[in-house]
Enzyme design. Structure first.
Site, PDB file in Angstrom:
ATOM      1  N   GLY A   1       0.836  -1.202   0.000  1.00 52.46           N
ATOM      2  CA  GLY A   1       0.000   0.000   0.000  1.00 52.46           C
ATOM      3  C   GLY A   1       0.866   1.244   0.000  1.00 52.46           C
ATOM      4  O   GLY A   1       1.931   1.275  -0.628  1.00 52.46           O
TER       5      GLY A   1
ATOM      6  N   GLN B   1       2.787   2.858   2.324  1.00 51.63           N
ATOM      7  CA  GLN B   1       4.180   2.686   2.778  1.00 51.63           C
ATOM      8  C   GLN B   1       4.857   1.510   2.085  1.00 51.63           C
ATOM      9  O   GLN B   1       6.032   1.580   1.729  1.00 51.63           O
ATOM     10  CB  GLN B   1       4.229   2.480   4.295  1.00 51.63           C
ATOM     11  CG  GLN B   1       3.907   3.715   5.113  1.00 51.63           C
ATOM     12  CD  GLN B   1       4.950   4.819   4.996  1.00 51.63           C
ATOM     13  OE1 GLN B   1       6.142   4.558   4.878  1.00 51.63           O
ATOM     14  NE2 GLN B   1       4.489   6.053   5.021  1.00 51.63           N
TER      15      GLN B   1
ATOM     16  N   ARG C   1      -1.737  -9.518  -1.280  1.00 53.67           N
ATOM     17  CA  ARG C   1      -2.826 -10.407  -1.681  1.00 53.67           C
ATOM     18  C   ARG C   1      -3.344  -9.984  -3.062  1.00 53.67           C
ATOM     19  O   ARG C   1      -3.359  -8.785  -3.378  1.00 53.67           O
ATOM     20  CB  ARG C   1      -3.942 -10.396  -0.639  1.00 53.67           C
ATOM     21  CG  ARG C   1      -4.551  -9.033  -0.444  1.00 53.67           C
ATOM     22  CD  ARG C   1      -5.607  -9.056   0.643  1.00 53.67           C
ATOM     23  NE  ARG C   1      -6.132  -7.710   0.859  1.00 53.67           N
ATOM     24  CZ  ARG C   1      -6.979  -7.385   1.812  1.00 53.67           C
ATOM     25  NH1 ARG C   1      -7.403  -8.294   2.676  1.00 53.67           N
ATOM     26  NH2 ARG C   1      -7.409  -6.153   1.951  1.00 53.67           N
TER      27      ARG C   1
ATOM     28  N   GLN D   1      -3.121  -6.073  11.684  1.00 55.76           N
ATOM     29  CA  GLN D   1      -1.828  -6.734  11.904  1.00 55.76           C
ATOM     30  C   GLN D   1      -1.892  -7.908  12.874  1.00 55.76           C
ATOM     31  O   GLN D   1      -1.234  -8.925  12.666  1.00 55.76           O
ATOM     32  CB  GLN D   1      -0.786  -5.710  12.372  1.00 55.76           C
ATOM     33  CG  GLN D   1      -0.406  -4.722  11.271  1.00 55.76           C
ATOM     34  CD  GLN D   1       0.676  -3.751  11.676  1.00 55.76           C
ATOM     35  OE1 GLN D   1       1.292  -3.895  12.733  1.00 55.76           O
ATOM     36  NE2 GLN D   1       0.900  -2.744  10.856  1.00 55.76           N
TER      37      GLN D   1
ATOM     38  N   HIS E   1       4.932   1.787  12.624  1.00 53.98           N
ATOM     39  CA  HIS E   1       4.103   2.457  13.628  1.00 53.98           C
ATOM     40  C   HIS E   1       4.035   1.503  14.817  1.00 53.98           C
ATOM     41  O   HIS E   1       3.964   0.295  14.637  1.00 53.98           O
ATOM     42  CB  HIS E   1       2.709   2.743  13.060  1.00 53.98           C
ATOM     43  CG  HIS E   1       1.778   3.440  13.999  1.00 53.98           C
ATOM     44  ND1 HIS E   1       2.181   4.447  14.844  1.00 53.98           N
ATOM     45  CD2 HIS E   1       0.444   3.286  14.219  1.00 53.98           C
ATOM     46  CE1 HIS E   1       1.140   4.871  15.548  1.00 53.98           C
ATOM     47  NE2 HIS E   1       0.076   4.177  15.193  1.00 53.98           N
TER      48      HIS E   1
ATOM     49  N   GLU F   1      -2.505  13.291  15.491  1.00 51.73           N
ATOM     50  CA  GLU F   1      -3.563  13.180  14.475  1.00 51.73           C
ATOM     51  C   GLU F   1      -4.940  13.478  15.059  1.00 51.73           C
ATOM     52  O   GLU F   1      -5.782  14.064  14.388  1.00 51.73           O
ATOM     53  CB  GLU F   1      -3.508  11.826  13.734  1.00 51.73           C
ATOM     54  CG  GLU F   1      -3.730  10.599  14.562  1.00 51.73           C
ATOM     55  CD  GLU F   1      -3.124   9.329  13.944  1.00 51.73           C
ATOM     56  OE1 GLU F   1      -2.242   9.429  13.077  1.00 51.73           O
ATOM     57  OE2 GLU F   1      -3.529   8.224  14.357  1.00 51.73           O
TER      58      GLU F   1
ATOM     59  N   GLU G   1     -12.260  31.517   3.016  1.00 51.08           N
ATOM     60  CA  GLU G   1     -11.686  32.030   4.262  1.00 51.08           C
ATOM     61  C   GLU G   1     -11.204  30.917   5.187  1.00 51.08           C
ATOM     62  O   GLU G   1     -10.098  30.970   5.714  1.00 51.08           O
ATOM     63  CB  GLU G   1     -12.748  32.822   5.038  1.00 51.08           C
ATOM     64  CG  GLU G   1     -12.787  34.283   4.778  1.00 51.08           C
ATOM     65  CD  GLU G   1     -11.421  34.938   4.760  1.00 51.08           C
ATOM     66  OE1 GLU G   1     -10.590  34.653   5.645  1.00 51.08           O
ATOM     67  OE2 GLU G   1     -11.177  35.737   3.842  1.00 51.08           O
TER      68      GLU G   1
ATOM     69  N   SER H   1      -1.122  40.721   7.385  1.00 44.96           N
ATOM     70  CA  SER H   1      -1.216  42.134   7.783  1.00 44.96           C
ATOM     71  C   SER H   1      -1.102  42.262   9.301  1.00 44.96           C
ATOM     72  O   SER H   1      -1.331  41.293  10.031  1.00 44.96           O
ATOM     73  CB  SER H   1      -2.559  42.707   7.333  1.00 44.96           C
ATOM     74  OG  SER H   1      -3.593  42.084   8.085  1.00 44.96           O
TER      75      SER H   1
HETATM   76  P1  NDP Z   1      -2.313   0.868   3.306  1.00 46.25           P
HETATM   77  O1  NDP Z   1      -3.736   0.760   3.713  1.00 46.25           O
HETATM   78  O2  NDP Z   1      -1.935   1.884   2.299  1.00 46.25           O
HETATM   79  O3  NDP Z   1      -1.836  -0.570   2.742  1.00 46.25           O
HETATM   80  C1  NDP Z   1      -2.118  -1.737   3.429  1.00 46.25           C
HETATM   81  C2  NDP Z   1      -1.643  -2.946   2.671  1.00 46.25           C
HETATM   82  O4  NDP Z   1      -1.984  -4.107   3.420  1.00 46.25           O
HETATM   83  C3  NDP Z   1      -2.283  -3.115   1.297  1.00 46.25           C
HETATM   84  O5  NDP Z   1      -1.326  -3.673   0.448  1.00 46.25           O
HETATM   85  C4  NDP Z   1      -3.420  -4.101   1.586  1.00 46.25           C
HETATM   86  O6  NDP Z   1      -3.783  -4.874   0.457  1.00 46.25           O
HETATM   87  C5  NDP Z   1      -2.781  -5.001   2.605  1.00 46.25           C
HETATM   88  N1  NDP Z   1      -3.742  -5.691   3.456  1.00 46.25           N
HETATM   89  C6  NDP Z   1      -4.799  -5.169   4.107  1.00 46.25           C
HETATM   90  N2  NDP Z   1      -5.436  -6.100   4.824  1.00 46.25           N
HETATM   91  C7  NDP Z   1      -4.767  -7.257   4.612  1.00 46.25           C
HETATM   92  C8  NDP Z   1      -4.949  -8.587   5.058  1.00 46.25           C
HETATM   93  N3  NDP Z   1      -5.948  -8.901   5.884  1.00 46.25           N
HETATM   94  N4  NDP Z   1      -4.069  -9.541   4.625  1.00 46.25           N
HETATM   95  C9  NDP Z   1      -3.072  -9.231   3.795  1.00 46.25           C
HETATM   96  N5  NDP Z   1      -2.855  -7.978   3.335  1.00 46.25           N
HETATM   97  C10 NDP Z   1      -3.696  -7.009   3.732  1.00 46.25           C
HETATM   98  O7  NDP Z   1      -1.466   1.006   4.652  1.00 46.25           O
HETATM   99  P2  NDP Z   1      -0.356   2.096   5.001  1.00 46.25           P
HETATM  100  O8  NDP Z   1       0.797   1.959   4.087  1.00 46.25           O
HETATM  101  O9  NDP Z   1      -1.014   3.429   5.178  1.00 46.25           O
HETATM  102  O10 NDP Z   1       0.065   1.641   6.473  1.00 46.25           O
HETATM  103  C11 NDP Z   1       0.952   0.576   6.705  1.00 46.25           C
HETATM  104  C12 NDP Z   1       1.702   0.835   7.997  1.00 46.25           C
HETATM  105  O11 NDP Z   1       2.487   2.014   7.842  1.00 46.25           O
HETATM  106  C13 NDP Z   1       0.814   1.056   9.204  1.00 46.25           C
HETATM  107  O12 NDP Z   1       1.469   0.497  10.331  1.00 46.25           O
HETATM  108  C14 NDP Z   1       0.777   2.572   9.330  1.00 46.25           C
HETATM  109  O13 NDP Z   1       0.543   3.039  10.649  1.00 46.25           O
HETATM  110  C15 NDP Z   1       2.198   2.900   8.910  1.00 46.25           C
HETATM  111  N6  NDP Z   1       2.390   4.269   8.454  1.00 46.25           N
HETATM  112  C16 NDP Z   1       1.636   4.750   7.409  1.00 46.25           C
HETATM  113  C17 NDP Z   1       1.871   6.007   6.911  1.00 46.25           C
HETATM  114  C18 NDP Z   1       1.221   6.450   5.658  1.00 46.25           C
HETATM  115  O14 NDP Z   1       1.784   7.290   4.985  1.00 46.25           O
HETATM  116  N7  NDP Z   1       0.067   5.947   5.235  1.00 46.25           N
HETATM  117  C19 NDP Z   1       2.837   6.932   7.554  1.00 46.25           C
HETATM  118  C20 NDP Z   1       3.661   6.283   8.555  1.00 46.25           C
HETATM  119  C21 NDP Z   1       3.396   5.018   9.006  1.00 46.25           C
HETATM  120  P3  NDP Z   1      -5.092  -4.516  -0.404  1.00 46.25           P
HETATM  121  O15 NDP Z   1      -4.644  -3.450  -1.357  1.00 46.25           O
HETATM  122  O16 NDP Z   1      -5.430  -5.788  -1.080  1.00 46.25           O
HETATM  123  O17 NDP Z   1      -6.143  -4.052   0.551  1.00 46.25           O
HETATM  124 MG    MG Z   2       1.432  10.522  12.249  1.00 50.56          MG
END
Ligand code: NDP
Ligand code: MG
Length: 335
Positions: A31, A33, A53, A91, A113, A200, A232, A257
């Site tokens: 995703g 990250q 997946r 997770q 995280h 946040e 605004e 200003s």
């Molecule tokens: P995303 O939601 O962008 O991505 C999650 C990924 O996990 C996707 O590839 C998703 O696949 C997969 N996934 C979801 N559920 C399952 C499951 N049940 N089994 C297998 N794969 C699964 O997550 P982020 O990248 O936002 O976050 C990831 C980590 O990074 C977290 O710990 C977050 O706190 C941390 N983080 C995120 C930041 C950010 O910029 N977003 C900033 C700093 C830290 P699918 O596409 O198929 O759903």
């Molecule tokens: Mg943050």
């Protein structure tokens, strides 16, 4: 003024990529990250396998980016280092079912995280290094800045140091994703989790959204045109925050200003009152005690009914309709 000690910062020369060599790093999740870490690590010469997946856009993207994505269990079996980049609320389930039964003894387990370690939802065995490398920015910027020769600053943290090399490993990973170009500092899983959640909730997302909308609704209720209220209270927010980002409050005050600056001094504390600050303390207590984490876990177990309701309510607000209309005429606000 509160007394403080300056944090030690780590940069390029403080980290050695050789600590990654000879290891297969499994990136779980492709995703926001996940894609950034996997691609930056690969470009830095590390050996990476991606677990994603099938069925969705992230799978397609992983294939387009030249990976051969496998499932979590398969990736974990092959890995000498497992970095979990799945949604925080998912997770524990994936850990219980696919990671814990397959993870090799004595390897490195890492996170971006601290939620699942801080709230003891994942309890790694003591043979593992447990570390965090957390970019302080969205995943897409972690990738883009790396490609531009820049880097998003990172936090590192060490929860378990079974190998005795956890710090070197954290810094090497941070360097490989571009973090040491921006600057790395060490924290703990507790500090990272609690400050992240507090920021946040109180300021960045919860605070800002309600501040913008309350200002907007106050003007509209008083009979002013919603388009003016939007400019605004919402559109200008970015322009103001950009100035603060570039040069602190001083640069914003230099640019606005004197009338606006006077208003800032006499009115700011009427909006963020002692009551607001007391509430912020309570918000922080709920984070520290685990009350917030419990409620988010329960919300997920209950099918996210409250979450979905709030999402619909916020999306239906007048400010969203007016904003969409006005932004559609401003080509430069589109990505
Ligand atoms: P995303 O939601 O962008 O991505 C999650 C990924 O996990 C996707 O590839 C998703 O696949 C997969 N996934 C979801 N559920 C399952 C499951 N049940 N089994 C297998 N794969 C699964 O997550 P982020 O990248 O936002 O976050 C990831 C980590 O990074 C977290 O710990 C977050 O706190 C941390 N983080 C995120 C930041 C950010 O910029 N977003 C900033 C700093 C830290 P699918 O596409 O198929 O759903
Ligand atoms: Mg943050």
């Amino acid at each position: 003024m509160v007394e403080f000690k300056e944090a030690k910062m780590y940069y390029e020369n403080d980290a050695d990529l050789n600590f990654l060599s000879g290891r297969t790093i499994a990136i779980l999740g492709y995703g926001s990250q996940g894609h950034a870490h996997a691609l930056n690590l690969r470009d830095s010469g590390a050996k990476v396998i991606v677990a994603q997946r099938p069925g969705g856009d992230n799978y397609k993207k992983a294939v387009e980016d030249g990976w051969n994505p496998v499932n979590v269990a398969e990736a974990v079996k092959q890995a000498d280092w497992v970095h979990i980049l799945l949604p925080d609320e998912m997770q524990k389930k994936v850990w219980d079912e696919d990671i814990k039964p397959n993870i090799k003894k004595g390897i490195t387990l890492s996170f971006s995280h601290g939620f699942n370690i801080r709230y003891k939802r994942i309890l790694p065995t003591p043979d593992l290094d447990v570390i965090m490398i957390a970019p302080k920015g969205p995943g897409h910027l972690v990738r883009r800045q790396y490609e531009e020769g820049k880097g998003v600053p990172c936090l590192i943290a060490i929860e378990q140091n079974a190998s005795g090399k956890a710090k070197e490993l954290s810094l090497a990973y941070a360097k490989a994703i571009g973090g040491t170009r921006g600057g790395v500092l060490e924290t703990t899983f507790t500090e990272e989790t609690e400050t992240d959640l507090f920021g946040e909730q109180s300021v960045l997302c919860g605070g800002v959204v309600e501040l913008i909308n309350s200002g907007f609704e106050t003007l509209v209720a008083a009979g002013y045109q919603p388009e003016i209220a939007y400019f605004e209270c919402c559109h200008e927010m970015k322009l103001i925050v950009d100035l603060i980002f570039e040069g602190g409050i001083a640069k914003m005050n230099y640019s606005i200003s004197d009338t606006a600056e006077y208003g800032e001094y006499v009115t700011g504390k009427r909006i963020i009152t002692d009551e607001t600050r007391a509430e912020m303390k309570k918000v922080l207590s709920d984070i520290q005690s685990g009350k917030f984490a419990d409620s988010w876990v329960k919300e997920n177990e209950n099918g996210r009914t409250e979450f979905k309701k709030c999402r619909e309510e916020v999306a239906a607000r007048l400010i969203e309709k007016i904003g969409a209309k006005l932004r559609s005429k401003m080509a430069w606000t589109k990505k």
